[in-house]
Design a protein around this motif. Sequence first.
Motif, mmCIF file in Angstrom:
data_model
loop_
_atom_site.group_PDB
_atom_site.id
_atom_site.type_symbol
_atom_site.label_atom_id
_atom_site.label_comp_id
_atom_site.label_asym_id
_atom_site.label_seq_id
_atom_site.Cartn_x
_atom_site.Cartn_y
_atom_site.Cartn_z
ATOM 1 N N HIS A 8 0.810 -1.359 -0.195
ATOM 2 C CA HIS A 8 -0.108 -0.105 0.025
ATOM 3 C C HIS A 8 0.850 1.219 -0.022
ATOM 4 O O HIS A 8 2.157 1.194 -0.200
ATOM 5 C CB HIS A 8 -1.080 -0.105 1.049
ATOM 6 C CG HIS A 8 -1.841 -1.258 1.170
ATOM 7 N ND1 HIS A 8 -3.000 -1.677 0.306
ATOM 8 C CD2 HIS A 8 -1.843 -2.413 1.904
ATOM 9 C CE1 HIS A 8 -3.445 -2.644 0.315
ATOM 10 N NE2 HIS A 8 -2.950 -3.210 1.516
ATOM 11 N N PHE A 9 0.203 2.498 0.404
ATOM 12 C CA PHE A 9 1.055 3.738 0.410
ATOM 13 C C PHE A 9 0.934 4.688 1.471
ATOM 14 O O PHE A 9 0.497 5.826 1.229
ATOM 15 C CB PHE A 9 0.822 4.396 -1.127
ATOM 16 C CG PHE A 9 -0.789 4.509 -1.306
ATOM 17 C CD1 PHE A 9 -1.366 5.839 -1.273
ATOM 18 C CD2 PHE A 9 -1.489 3.268 -1.646
ATOM 19 C CE1 PHE A 9 -2.919 5.915 -1.580
ATOM 20 C CE2 PHE A 9 -2.870 3.488 -2.044
ATOM 21 C CZ PHE A 9 -3.346 4.875 -1.974
ATOM 22 N N GLY A 10 0.839 4.098 2.464
ATOM 23 C CA GLY A 10 1.080 4.910 3.961
ATOM 24 C C GLY A 10 -0.448 4.577 4.762
ATOM 25 O O GLY A 10 -1.171 3.652 4.466
ATOM 26 N N PRO A 11 -0.530 5.191 5.564
ATOM 27 C CA PRO A 11 -1.622 4.849 6.837
ATOM 28 C C PRO A 11 -2.807 5.184 6.052
ATOM 29 O O PRO A 11 -3.300 5.855 5.253
ATOM 30 C CB PRO A 11 -1.368 6.186 7.832
ATOM 31 C CG PRO A 11 0.245 6.537 7.709
ATOM 32 C CD PRO A 11 0.363 6.214 6.639
ATOM 33 N N GLU A 21 -3.095 -1.436 8.511
ATOM 34 C CA GLU A 21 -1.954 -2.257 7.729
ATOM 35 C C GLU A 21 -0.947 -1.225 7.074
ATOM 36 O O GLU A 21 0.267 -1.568 7.245
ATOM 37 C CB GLU A 21 -2.892 -2.850 6.627
ATOM 38 C CG GLU A 21 -1.757 -3.513 5.768
ATOM 39 C CD GLU A 21 -2.802 -4.292 4.843
ATOM 40 O OE1 GLU A 21 -1.970 -5.160 3.956
ATOM 41 O OE2 GLU A 21 -3.683 -4.056 4.142
ATOM 42 N N GLY A 22 -1.464 -0.129 6.583
ATOM 43 C CA GLY A 22 -0.321 0.749 5.847
ATOM 44 C C GLY A 22 0.791 1.346 7.051
ATOM 45 O O GLY A 22 1.775 1.278 6.401
ATOM 46 N N THR A 23 0.413 1.593 8.233
ATOM 47 C CA THR A 23 1.228 1.976 9.262
ATOM 48 C C THR A 23 2.247 0.807 9.559
ATOM 49 O O THR A 23 3.397 0.664 9.671
ATOM 50 C CB THR A 23 0.644 2.295 10.473
ATOM 51 O OG1 THR A 23 -0.162 3.606 10.045
ATOM 52 C CG2 THR A 23 1.594 2.754 11.369
ATOM 53 N N GLU A 24 1.461 -0.250 9.891
ATOM 54 C CA GLU A 24 2.164 -1.512 10.426
ATOM 55 C C GLU A 24 3.133 -2.073 9.267
ATOM 56 O O GLU A 24 4.325 -2.681 9.694
ATOM 57 C CB GLU A 24 1.481 -2.762 10.858
ATOM 58 C CG GLU A 24 0.520 -1.920 12.026
ATOM 59 C CD GLU A 24 1.364 -1.629 13.215
ATOM 60 O OE1 GLU A 24 2.545 -2.163 13.546
ATOM 61 O OE2 GLU A 24 0.883 -0.472 13.774
ATOM 62 N N GLU A 47 9.346 2.372 -0.198
ATOM 63 C CA GLU A 47 8.452 2.767 0.512
ATOM 64 C C GLU A 47 7.611 3.621 -0.437
ATOM 65 O O GLU A 47 8.334 4.682 -0.986
ATOM 66 C CB GLU A 47 8.793 3.450 1.784
ATOM 67 C CG GLU A 47 7.528 3.853 2.524
ATOM 68 C CD GLU A 47 8.055 4.734 3.791
ATOM 69 O OE1 GLU A 47 7.410 5.546 4.419
ATOM 70 O OE2 GLU A 47 8.946 4.205 4.591
ATOM 71 N N ASP A 48 6.354 3.432 -0.763
ATOM 72 C CA ASP A 48 5.686 4.336 -1.695
ATOM 73 C C ASP A 48 5.307 5.701 -0.878
ATOM 74 O O ASP A 48 3.996 5.610 -0.203
ATOM 75 C CB ASP A 48 4.490 3.614 -2.142
ATOM 76 C CG ASP A 48 3.786 4.209 -3.398
ATOM 77 O OD1 ASP A 48 4.071 5.466 -3.491
ATOM 78 O OD2 ASP A 48 2.821 3.441 -4.108
ATOM 79 N N ASN A 49 5.814 6.731 -1.281
ATOM 80 C CA ASN A 49 5.082 8.108 -0.607
ATOM 81 C C ASN A 49 4.929 8.805 -1.571
ATOM 82 O O ASN A 49 4.842 10.010 -1.650
ATOM 83 C CB ASN A 49 6.185 8.755 0.076
ATOM 84 C CG ASN A 49 6.653 7.951 1.324
ATOM 85 O OD1 ASN A 49 5.934 7.346 2.154
ATOM 86 N ND2 ASN A 49 8.064 7.769 1.796
#
Length: 259
Positions: A8-11, A21-24, A47-49
């Motif tokens: 995914h791409f973040g919180p 999930e995005g955070t963990e 990491e997708d930012n």
Amino acid sequence: MITISGGHFGPRTGAHDLIDEGTENIKVAKEVTALLRASGITTNYIEDNVSKSAKQNIPWLIAMHNKTDREIDVSIHFNSSVGTHSKGIGTETLVYSDKNKVIAQKITDAIANASGLKNRGVKIRTDLGLLKGTNKPCYLIEVCFVNDTVDVALYHRDFDKICRAIANELAKAVGKSLMSSVTISTVEDKKARTMAINSPSLNDILNGILNSKGQREIIVNYAIGEGAHKSWLDKLNDRTITNDEILALAAMSIVNLNK
């Protein structure tokens, strides 16, 4: 040699219930990367930012993975189901074909054995973008279910053991082994170094402290009580605190205690 990304791409861009999930994903991916790098194993961290949607995220991750020089790809995820449960649902690893099933099963076994999470084995998924799109063997690890209280409790309790179990199996998958000695390293660190401790017993004690989230938390909270800024707890929780900083906070606390 290994490329790792958090799904995914973040919180709040993946499953979210008791935990996000995005955070963990990022926490686990960073910790596993740090453990591998500390053992001298070349590991690319992604990491997708950048992405703003799931439609952008998958192609971006595939492209970034395929740009790297590596033997295997790893994607960290957390699973979810309908509703909130307290039964213990478990951990599993997803792969594209049977060819990658043996290593995937070893990863799942290691996580389950380290934490007590239910072992859901290996699932073949030919419909998932990252598994289809990467040009190296890819292992999509579903650490646990975000909507199950038992899973989440075991994950929090054994975060360090789970990350080490994953790192250990990934190291074996590329013909390497994970070091057990204390190493100062984070994902952001470019210069990892090993502590020069000549006493085996002292080394074991320090290794136990620095590899335990609970004991690191004790040091940080005590340091805050002795005047350190509360932001150190944020660094501990988001996995960006280094072992050097933990030791510095411990030293500061001892000095302040004796003033």
